[in-house]
Design a protein around this motif. Structure first.
Motif, PDB file in Angstrom:
ATOM      1  N   PHE A 102       0.831  -1.207   0.000  1.00  0.00           N
ATOM      2  CA  PHE A 102       0.000   0.000   0.000  1.00  0.00           C
ATOM      3  C   PHE A 102       0.864   1.254   0.000  1.00  0.00           C
ATOM      4  CE2 PHE A 102      -2.425   3.256   2.432  1.00  0.00           C
ATOM      5  CZ  PHE A 102      -3.470   3.430   1.536  1.00  0.00           C
ATOM      6  N   ALA A 103       1.928   1.260   0.803  1.00  0.00           N
ATOM      7  CA  ALA A 103       2.827   2.416   0.865  1.00  0.00           C
ATOM      8  C   ALA A 103       3.520   2.642  -0.476  1.00  0.00           C
ATOM      9  CB  ALA A 103       3.867   2.208   1.967  1.00  0.00           C
ATOM     10  N   LEU A 104       3.943   1.566  -1.119  1.00  0.00           N
ATOM     11  CA  LEU A 104       4.627   1.698  -2.409  1.00  0.00           C
ATOM     12  C   LEU A 104       3.676   2.211  -3.485  1.00  0.00           C
ATOM     13  CD1 LEU A 104       6.816  -1.552  -2.396  1.00  0.00           C
ATOM     14  CD2 LEU A 104       7.493   0.784  -1.793  1.00  0.00           C
ATOM     15  N   ILE A 105       2.409   1.825  -3.417  1.00  0.00           N
ATOM     16  CA  ILE A 105       1.414   2.322  -4.377  1.00  0.00           C
ATOM     17  C   ILE A 105       1.216   3.830  -4.208  1.00  0.00           C
ATOM     18  CG2 ILE A 105      -1.043   2.263  -4.985  1.00  0.00           C
ATOM     19  CD1 ILE A 105      -0.994  -0.723  -4.372  1.00  0.00           C
ATOM     20  N   PHE A 265       0.399   9.854   6.859  1.00  0.00           N
ATOM     21  CA  PHE A 265       0.390   9.139   8.133  1.00  0.00           C
ATOM     22  C   PHE A 265      -1.009   8.621   8.453  1.00  0.00           C
ATOM     23  CE2 PHE A 265      -0.035   8.829  12.712  1.00  0.00           C
ATOM     24  CZ  PHE A 265       1.128   8.196  13.099  1.00  0.00           C
ATOM     25  N   LEU A 266      -2.001   9.506   8.401  1.00  0.00           N
ATOM     26  CA  LEU A 266      -3.355   9.107   8.766  1.00  0.00           C
ATOM     27  C   LEU A 266      -3.988   8.218   7.702  1.00  0.00           C
ATOM     28  CD1 LEU A 266      -4.677  12.377  10.421  1.00  0.00           C
ATOM     29  CD2 LEU A 266      -4.187  10.203  11.538  1.00  0.00           C
ATOM     30  N   PHE A 280       0.477  -2.871  15.166  1.00  0.00           N
ATOM     31  CA  PHE A 280       1.859  -2.396  15.174  1.00  0.00           C
ATOM     32  C   PHE A 280       2.506  -2.515  13.787  1.00  0.00           C
ATOM     33  CE2 PHE A 280       4.115  -1.684  19.367  1.00  0.00           C
ATOM     34  CZ  PHE A 280       2.963  -1.310  20.048  1.00  0.00           C
ATOM     35  N   THR A 281       1.936  -3.337  12.909  1.00  0.00           N
ATOM     36  CA  THR A 281       2.503  -3.437  11.558  1.00  0.00           C
ATOM     37  C   THR A 281       2.301  -2.144  10.777  1.00  0.00           C
ATOM     38  OG1 THR A 281       0.451  -4.490  10.789  1.00  0.00           O
ATOM     39  CG2 THR A 281       2.268  -5.938  11.411  1.00  0.00           C
ATOM     40  N   PHE A 282       1.561  -1.203  11.331  1.00  0.00           N
ATOM     41  CA  PHE A 282       1.486   0.151  10.777  1.00  0.00           C
ATOM     42  C   PHE A 282       2.895   0.722  10.583  1.00  0.00           C
ATOM     43  CE2 PHE A 282       0.656   4.787  11.970  1.00  0.00           C
ATOM     44  CZ  PHE A 282       0.344   5.155  10.660  1.00  0.00           C
ATOM     45  N   ALA A 283       3.836   0.290  11.432  1.00  0.00           N
ATOM     46  CA  ALA A 283       5.223   0.747  11.312  1.00  0.00           C
ATOM     47  C   ALA A 283       5.809   0.365   9.956  1.00  0.00           C
ATOM     48  CB  ALA A 283       6.074   0.153  12.437  1.00  0.00           C
ATOM     49  N   ALA A 284       5.418  -0.791   9.416  1.00  0.00           N
ATOM     50  CA  ALA A 284       5.922  -1.219   8.112  1.00  0.00           C
ATOM     51  C   ALA A 284       5.511  -0.229   7.031  1.00  0.00           C
ATOM     52  CB  ALA A 284       5.403  -2.617   7.782  1.00  0.00           C
ATOM     53  N   TYR A 285       4.302   0.294   7.133  1.00  0.00           N
ATOM     54  CA  TYR A 285       3.821   1.296   6.179  1.00  0.00           C
ATOM     55  C   TYR A 285       4.676   2.561   6.261  1.00  0.00           C
ATOM     56  CZ  TYR A 285       0.985   5.211   4.551  1.00  0.00           C
ATOM     57  OH  TYR A 285       0.556   6.362   3.934  1.00  0.00           O
ATOM     58  N   ILE A 286       4.894   3.058   7.486  1.00  0.00           N
ATOM     59  CA  ILE A 286       5.676   4.282   7.655  1.00  0.00           C
ATOM     60  C   ILE A 286       7.097   4.095   7.126  1.00  0.00           C
ATOM     61  CG2 ILE A 286       6.609   5.927   9.338  1.00  0.00           C
ATOM     62  CD1 ILE A 286       4.248   5.325  11.117  1.00  0.00           C
ATOM     63  N   GLY A 287       7.721   2.969   7.482  1.00  0.00           N
ATOM     64  CA  GLY A 287       9.072   2.703   7.014  1.00  0.00           C
ATOM     65  C   GLY A 287       9.145   2.619   5.502  1.00  0.00           C
ATOM     66  N   ALA A 288       8.131   2.017   4.864  1.00  0.00           N
ATOM     67  CA  ALA A 288       8.127   1.886   3.409  1.00  0.00           C
ATOM     68  C   ALA A 288       7.910   3.232   2.730  1.00  0.00           C
ATOM     69  CB  ALA A 288       7.049   0.891   2.978  1.00  0.00           C
ATOM     70  N   GLY A 296      10.485  -0.561   5.308  1.00  0.00           N
ATOM     71  CA  GLY A 296       9.342  -1.224   5.927  1.00  0.00           C
ATOM     72  C   GLY A 296       9.749  -2.413   6.773  1.00  0.00           C
ATOM     73  N   LEU A 297      10.678  -3.221   6.270  1.00  0.00           N
ATOM     74  CA  LEU A 297      11.155  -4.377   7.039  1.00  0.00           C
ATOM     75  C   LEU A 297      11.934  -3.933   8.270  1.00  0.00           C
ATOM     76  CD1 LEU A 297      12.262  -6.846   4.206  1.00  0.00           C
ATOM     77  CD2 LEU A 297      10.153  -6.868   5.547  1.00  0.00           C
ATOM     78  N   LEU A 298      12.795  -2.904   8.108  1.00  0.00           N
ATOM     79  CA  LEU A 298      13.573  -2.404   9.249  1.00  0.00           C
ATOM     80  C   LEU A 298      12.643  -1.878  10.342  1.00  0.00           C
ATOM     81  CD1 LEU A 298      16.513  -1.664  10.291  1.00  0.00           C
ATOM     82  CD2 LEU A 298      15.988   0.643   9.486  1.00  0.00           C
ATOM     83  N   ALA A 299      11.620  -1.125   9.941  1.00  0.00           N
ATOM     84  CA  ALA A 299      10.678  -0.571  10.916  1.00  0.00           C
ATOM     85  C   ALA A 299       9.941  -1.679  11.649  1.00  0.00           C
ATOM     86  CB  ALA A 299       9.687   0.350  10.206  1.00  0.00           C
ATOM     87  N   THR A 300       9.570  -2.723  10.917  1.00  0.00           N
ATOM     88  CA  THR A 300       8.863  -3.852  11.540  1.00  0.00           C
ATOM     89  C   THR A 300       9.731  -4.523  12.597  1.00  0.00           C
ATOM     90  OG1 THR A 300       7.643  -4.235   9.483  1.00  0.00           O
ATOM     91  CG2 THR A 300       7.687  -6.032  11.095  1.00  0.00           C
ATOM     92  N   VAL A 301      10.985  -4.816  12.249  1.00  0.00           N
ATOM     93  CA  VAL A 301      11.906  -5.440  13.204  1.00  0.00           C
ATOM     94  C   VAL A 301      12.096  -4.541  14.416  1.00  0.00           C
ATOM     95  CG1 VAL A 301      14.287  -6.187  13.575  1.00  0.00           C
ATOM     96  CG2 VAL A 301      13.109  -6.804  11.451  1.00  0.00           C
ATOM     97  N   ALA A 302      12.291  -3.239  14.168  1.00  0.00           N
ATOM     98  CA  ALA A 302      12.601  -2.313  15.261  1.00  0.00           C
ATOM     99  C   ALA A 302      11.445  -2.169  16.239  1.00  0.00           C
ATOM    100  CB  ALA A 302      12.979  -0.943  14.681  1.00  0.00           C
ATOM    101  N   ILE A 303      10.198  -2.085  15.736  1.00  0.00           N
ATOM    102  CA  ILE A 303       9.079  -1.824  16.647  1.00  0.00           C
ATOM    103  C   ILE A 303       8.652  -3.076  17.403  1.00  0.00           C
ATOM    104  CG2 ILE A 303       7.114  -2.265  15.105  1.00  0.00           C
ATOM    105  CD1 ILE A 303       5.986   0.462  16.198  1.00  0.00           C
TER     106      ILE A 303
END
Length: 395
Positions: A102-105, A265-266, A280-288, A296-303
């Motif tokens: 979704f973020a990449l789109i 963001f919203l 919490f996988t919302f972090a993957a969207y922000i990172g992407a 996205g993967l880094l954000a997922t691991v970090a959060i």
């Protein structure tokens, strides 16, 4: 050889079951716990009723995504540390993948000009309002805890700094300790966990080391990847109350700095309601949005890393903690403060950037009714919000 084969079969079974839950577990953390109970306790009997309730209590005691931590804990009980990792991957990967896509789109599009995005923001209004009502009923049943929630609301609205939530949570814990320290605790049941206390201490030490070391490395190196990892790790470390409470922490980390716009963001927060699995996988969207699929993967691991370290570090000590009525009293104060923090986040940024006209409030009320009274699936609410956003732009 046979033992290794059995272990591999166990891990594969955990992966298959958790992945199926990751594709089908809509409805937020409370619903997730219901899905887990049905699958792991009633159907597969991997744990008994009391053991499951005990694990849920531990995960609600810890900061981080409670439902994800329960899933990790069940994996650990079934297949050791590797079982916990496999359980996490299965439950989390479907929603992480969907939100990164979704973020990449959205990349390359002017999000503020997309009318359907405003509809997703209205979905966020309905979802968070529903979360507030449910949590307030459960976590603030008496006047003392209602007062703690009010103080937390005032504190986080008027004192908006990087440390405001941490300070409010600490003060609420102290108030809970003082107000509820004399309650009785008649639960004397003990449970065995397949983790040594030595390994648990290592995990807890690593949790605190990263919490204090990452900000230092961020300042010294000025590396954007370290800065991103630090922001997500700190957010995952300091959130009590589940996925909805991570919203203000992430918003204050990434929007004022210009890493992501308020609209994007919203929009992502609204989209996160459409996918199953942990919020919490919302972090993957922000990172992407910031750094592509790698971000996205880094954000997922970090959060999620703090949740891993805390559950692995706490299981062997839970018997001791749960017998302490004073600690349970402190937790009651913290949980009440979570309600106030959530109301604060509901007002700003969600309400102030979304409810701009009477029609916005009217449509948000419709979405809320669809979710709460008509009991429609979350994905239906999200699709309705997106279509409604398009139609409202034509009026």
């Amino acid at each position: 050889m046979t033992q290794n084969k059995n272990r591999l079969q166990t891990l594969l079974e955990i992966l298959i079951v958790s992945t199926r839950l990751g594709f089908t577990s809509f409805g937020g953390p409370i619903a997730h716990l219901g899905y887990f109970h049905e699958e792991y306790v009633r159907k597969r009997k991997w744990m008994d009723e009391k053991g499951y309730a005990d694990l849920v209590a531990l995960c609600q005691f810890l900061p981080g995504p409670a439902s994800s931590q329960v899933g990790i804990g069940i994996g650990v009980m079934r297949g050791g540390v590797l079982g916990g990792i496999v359980s996490f991957i299965g439950f989390t990967l479907p929603s992480v993948t969907a939100l990164i896509v979704f973020a990449l789109i959205l990349q390359g599009l002017n999000v503020s000009d997309l009318s359907w995005i405003h509809g997703l923001k209205l979905v966020a209004v309905a979802v968070v309002a529903h979360a507030i009502l449910g949590m307030a009923e459960k976590l603030t049943p008496d006047l003392k805890r209602k007062t703690i929630a009010l103080l937390a609301l005032i504190g986080t609205l008027l004192w908006q700094t990087a440390f405001s939530q941490v300070g409010v949570i600490l003060l609420a814990g102290l108030l809970g300790f003082l107000l509820y320290r004399d309650q009785t605790n008649n639960d004397a049941t003990k449970y065995e966990f397949p983790i040594s206390k030595k390994f648990a201490v290592i995990c807890l030490s690593l949790f605190f080391a990263l919490l204090f070391l990452l900000p230092f490395l961020r300042d010294v190196t000025s590396n954007s990847w370290i800065a991103i990892f630090d922001s997500f790790y700190r957010s995952g470390s300091l959130v009590f109350g589940g996925g909805h409470v991570v919203l203000p922490l992430l918003e204050r980390e990434f929007v004022p700095s210009g890493w992501i716009s308020e609209e994007a963001f919203l929009a992502g927060y609204g989209a996160a309601q459409a996918v199953p699995g942990p919020l919490f996988t919302f972090a993957a969207y922000i990172g992407a949005v910031m750094n592509g699929w790698q971000g996205g993967l880094l954000a997922t691991v970090a959060i999620f890393l703090p949740a891993f370290l805390l559950i692995l570090g706490s299981l062997p000590f839970w018997n001791m903690l749960r017998q302490n009525a004073k600690i349970k009293g402190a937790l009651m104060g913290v949980n009440a403060a979570v309600v106030g923090i959530l109301i604060s986040a509901f007002y700003q940024p969600i309400w102030t950037t979304t409810i701009l006209k009477p029609i916005d409030f009217a449509f948000a009320a419709v979405l809320f009714s669809m979710l709460v009274y008509w009991k429609l699936p979350p994905w239906v609410i999200v699709v309705t919000g997106a279509i409604g956003g398009l139609l409202m732009s034509l009026l």
